[in-house]
Design a protein around this motif. Structure first.
Motif, PDB file in Angstrom:
ATOM      1  N   PHE A  21     -17.677  -5.115  45.163  1.00 20.83           N
ATOM      2  CA  PHE A  21     -18.720  -5.408  44.186  1.00 20.83           C
ATOM      3  C   PHE A  21     -19.960  -4.578  44.515  1.00 20.83           C
ATOM      4  O   PHE A  21     -20.333  -4.455  45.681  1.00 20.83           O
ATOM      5  N   THR A  22     -20.584  -4.008  43.481  1.00 20.13           N
ATOM      6  CA  THR A  22     -21.751  -3.154  43.655  1.00 20.13           C
ATOM      7  C   THR A  22     -22.876  -3.652  42.758  1.00 20.13           C
ATOM      8  O   THR A  22     -22.647  -3.976  41.597  1.00 20.13           O
ATOM      9  N   VAL A  23     -24.095  -3.698  43.302  1.00 24.08           N
ATOM     10  CA  VAL A  23     -25.281  -4.126  42.560  1.00 24.08           C
ATOM     11  C   VAL A  23     -25.903  -2.896  41.899  1.00 24.08           C
ATOM     12  O   VAL A  23     -26.133  -1.871  42.560  1.00 24.08           O
ATOM     13  N   HIS A  24     -26.176  -3.007  40.599  1.00 23.08           N
ATOM     14  CA  HIS A  24     -26.823  -1.937  39.838  1.00 23.08           C
ATOM     15  C   HIS A  24     -28.117  -2.493  39.235  1.00 23.08           C
ATOM     16  O   HIS A  24     -28.087  -3.110  38.164  1.00 23.08           O
ATOM     17  N   PRO A  25     -29.259  -2.322  39.919  1.00 24.45           N
ATOM     18  CA  PRO A  25     -30.521  -2.851  39.404  1.00 24.45           C
ATOM     19  C   PRO A  25     -30.964  -2.113  38.137  1.00 24.45           C
ATOM     20  O   PRO A  25     -30.607  -0.949  37.923  1.00 24.45           O
ATOM     21  N   ALA A  26     -31.764  -2.786  37.330  1.00 19.10           N
ATOM     22  CA  ALA A  26     -32.345  -2.193  36.125  1.00 19.10           C
ATOM     23  C   ALA A  26     -33.691  -2.856  35.861  1.00 19.10           C
ATOM     24  O   ALA A  26     -34.032  -3.865  36.487  1.00 19.10           O
ATOM     25  N   GLY A  27     -34.435  -2.311  34.941  1.00 22.59           N
ATOM     26  CA  GLY A  27     -35.707  -2.900  34.534  1.00 22.59           C
ATOM     27  C   GLY A  27     -36.653  -3.143  35.694  1.00 22.59           C
ATOM     28  O   GLY A  27     -36.857  -2.274  36.536  1.00 22.59           O
ATOM     29  N   HIS A  28     -37.207  -4.342  35.752  1.00 18.24           N
ATOM     30  CA  HIS A  28     -38.166  -4.704  36.805  1.00 18.24           C
ATOM     31  C   HIS A  28     -37.538  -4.681  38.199  1.00 18.24           C
ATOM     32  O   HIS A  28     -38.238  -4.543  39.187  1.00 18.24           O
ATOM     33  N   ALA A  29     -36.227  -4.800  38.277  1.00 16.81           N
ATOM     34  CA  ALA A  29     -35.554  -4.839  39.580  1.00 16.81           C
ATOM     35  C   ALA A  29     -35.432  -3.467  40.219  1.00 16.81           C
ATOM     36  O   ALA A  29     -35.172  -3.370  41.412  1.00 16.81           O
ATOM     37  N   LEU A  30     -35.616  -2.390  39.458  1.00 17.41           N
ATOM     38  CA  LEU A  30     -35.511  -1.058  40.045  1.00 17.41           C
ATOM     39  C   LEU A  30     -36.450  -0.906  41.231  1.00 17.41           C
ATOM     40  O   LEU A  30     -36.052  -0.440  42.295  1.00 17.41           O
ATOM     41  N   LYS A  31     -37.677  -1.312  41.079  1.00 17.43           N
ATOM     42  CA  LYS A  31     -38.649  -1.227  42.171  1.00 17.43           C
ATOM     43  C   LYS A  31     -38.390  -2.293  43.226  1.00 17.43           C
ATOM     44  O   LYS A  31     -38.415  -2.025  44.420  1.00 17.43           O
ATOM     45  N   THR A  32     -38.111  -3.513  42.784  1.00 19.91           N
ATOM     46  CA  THR A  32     -37.885  -4.631  43.700  1.00 19.91           C
ATOM     47  C   THR A  32     -36.698  -4.380  44.626  1.00 19.91           C
ATOM     48  O   THR A  32     -36.760  -4.679  45.813  1.00 19.91           O
ATOM     49  N   MET A  33     -35.616  -3.819  44.097  1.00 22.45           N
ATOM     50  CA  MET A  33     -34.392  -3.618  44.872  1.00 22.45           C
ATOM     51  C   MET A  33     -34.219  -2.171  45.346  1.00 22.45           C
ATOM     52  O   MET A  33     -33.136  -1.772  45.771  1.00 22.45           O
ATOM     53  N   GLU A  34     -35.292  -1.398  45.288  1.00 16.28           N
ATOM     54  CA  GLU A  34     -35.238   0.028  45.605  1.00 16.28           C
ATOM     55  C   GLU A  34     -34.580   0.317  46.960  1.00 16.28           C
ATOM     56  O   GLU A  34     -33.752   1.212  47.077  1.00 16.28           O
ATOM     57  N   ASN A  35     -34.934  -0.421  47.988  1.00 12.95           N
ATOM     58  CA  ASN A  35     -34.430  -0.150  49.335  1.00 12.95           C
ATOM     59  C   ASN A  35     -33.333  -1.119  49.777  1.00 12.95           C
ATOM     60  O   ASN A  35     -32.957  -1.122  50.945  1.00 12.95           O
ATOM     61  N   MET A  36     -32.823  -1.907  48.858  1.00 10.87           N
ATOM     62  CA  MET A  36     -31.800  -2.893  49.173  1.00 10.87           C
ATOM     63  C   MET A  36     -30.419  -2.236  49.265  1.00 10.87           C
ATOM     64  O   MET A  36     -30.123  -1.305  48.521  1.00 10.87           O
ATOM     65  N   ARG A  37     -29.595  -2.731  50.160  1.00  3.40           N
ATOM     66  CA  ARG A  37     -28.187  -2.312  50.207  1.00  3.40           C
ATOM     67  C   ARG A  37     -27.527  -2.773  48.915  1.00  3.40           C
ATOM     68  O   ARG A  37     -27.632  -3.933  48.533  1.00  3.40           O
ATOM     69  N   ARG A  38     -26.853  -1.876  48.229  1.00  2.00           N
ATOM     70  CA  ARG A  38     -26.278  -2.203  46.918  1.00  2.00           C
ATOM     71  C   ARG A  38     -24.769  -2.355  46.935  1.00  2.00           C
ATOM     72  O   ARG A  38     -24.162  -2.652  45.933  1.00  2.00           O
ATOM     73  N   GLY A  39     -24.155  -2.161  48.068  1.00  2.00           N
ATOM     74  CA  GLY A  39     -22.725  -2.374  48.175  1.00  2.00           C
ATOM     75  C   GLY A  39     -22.029  -1.194  48.788  1.00  2.00           C
ATOM     76  O   GLY A  39     -22.679  -0.266  49.248  1.00  2.00           O
ATOM     77  N   PRO A  40     -20.718  -1.243  48.824  1.00  2.00           N
ATOM     78  CA  PRO A  40     -19.879  -2.283  48.245  1.00  2.00           C
ATOM     79  C   PRO A  40     -19.871  -3.556  49.083  1.00  2.00           C
ATOM     80  O   PRO A  40     -20.003  -3.507  50.308  1.00  2.00           O
ATOM     81  N   PHE A  41     -19.756  -4.687  48.395  1.00  2.00           N
ATOM     82  CA  PHE A  41     -19.644  -6.004  49.013  1.00  2.00           C
ATOM     83  C   PHE A  41     -18.222  -6.509  48.800  1.00  2.00           C
ATOM     84  O   PHE A  41     -17.580  -6.150  47.818  1.00  2.00           O
ATOM     85  N   ASN A  42     -17.758  -7.345  49.700  1.00  2.00           N
ATOM     86  CA  ASN A  42     -16.386  -7.852  49.623  1.00  2.00           C
ATOM     87  C   ASN A  42     -16.199  -8.961  48.596  1.00  2.00           C
ATOM     88  O   ASN A  42     -15.071  -9.295  48.255  1.00  2.00           O
ATOM     89  N   SER A  43     -17.294  -9.542  48.112  1.00  2.00           N
ATOM     90  CA  SER A  43     -17.195 -10.607  47.111  1.00  2.00           C
ATOM     91  C   SER A  43     -18.473 -10.647  46.279  1.00  2.00           C
ATOM     92  O   SER A  43     -19.517 -10.120  46.690  1.00  2.00           O
ATOM     93  N   LEU A  44     -18.382 -11.297  45.135  1.00  2.00           N
ATOM     94  CA  LEU A  44     -19.564 -11.498  44.303  1.00  2.00           C
ATOM     95  C   LEU A  44     -20.588 -12.340  45.057  1.00  2.00           C
ATOM     96  O   LEU A  44     -21.786 -12.055  45.012  1.00  2.00           O
TER      97      LEU A  44
END
Length: 72
Positions: A21-44
């Motif tokens: 599973f991979t997180v794809h930020p958009a809108g207001h989350a682009l800045k908020t999640m800019e430096n966050m690990r986005r995946g891949p994750f083993n589960s939702l």
């Protein structure tokens, strides 16, 4: 789909198959999640837990009726 409590688009979590599973930020989350690990994750749940950890917020899953606004 990811939305904030005001219903604004915050992106989505993609099921890439094979339990990834991979997180794809958009809108207001682009800045908020800019430096966050986005995946891949083993589960939702792992992907949502990373969003919670990074944003210090709470993620919750809505059933189809809650997403469509139906109450019957």
């Amino acid at each position: 789909m990811l939305t904030d409590l005001l219903g604004r688009d915050m992106g989505y979590v993609e099921d890439s198959g094979a339990g990834k599973f991979t997180v794809h930020p958009a809108g207001h989350a682009l800045k908020t999640m800019e430096n966050m690990r986005r995946g891949p994750f083993n589960s939702l749940d792992d992907a949502l837990a990373e969003i919670e950890r990074f944003t210090r917020g709470t993620c919750r899953r809505l059933c189809a009726d809650e997403r469509s606004g139906r109450s019957d």
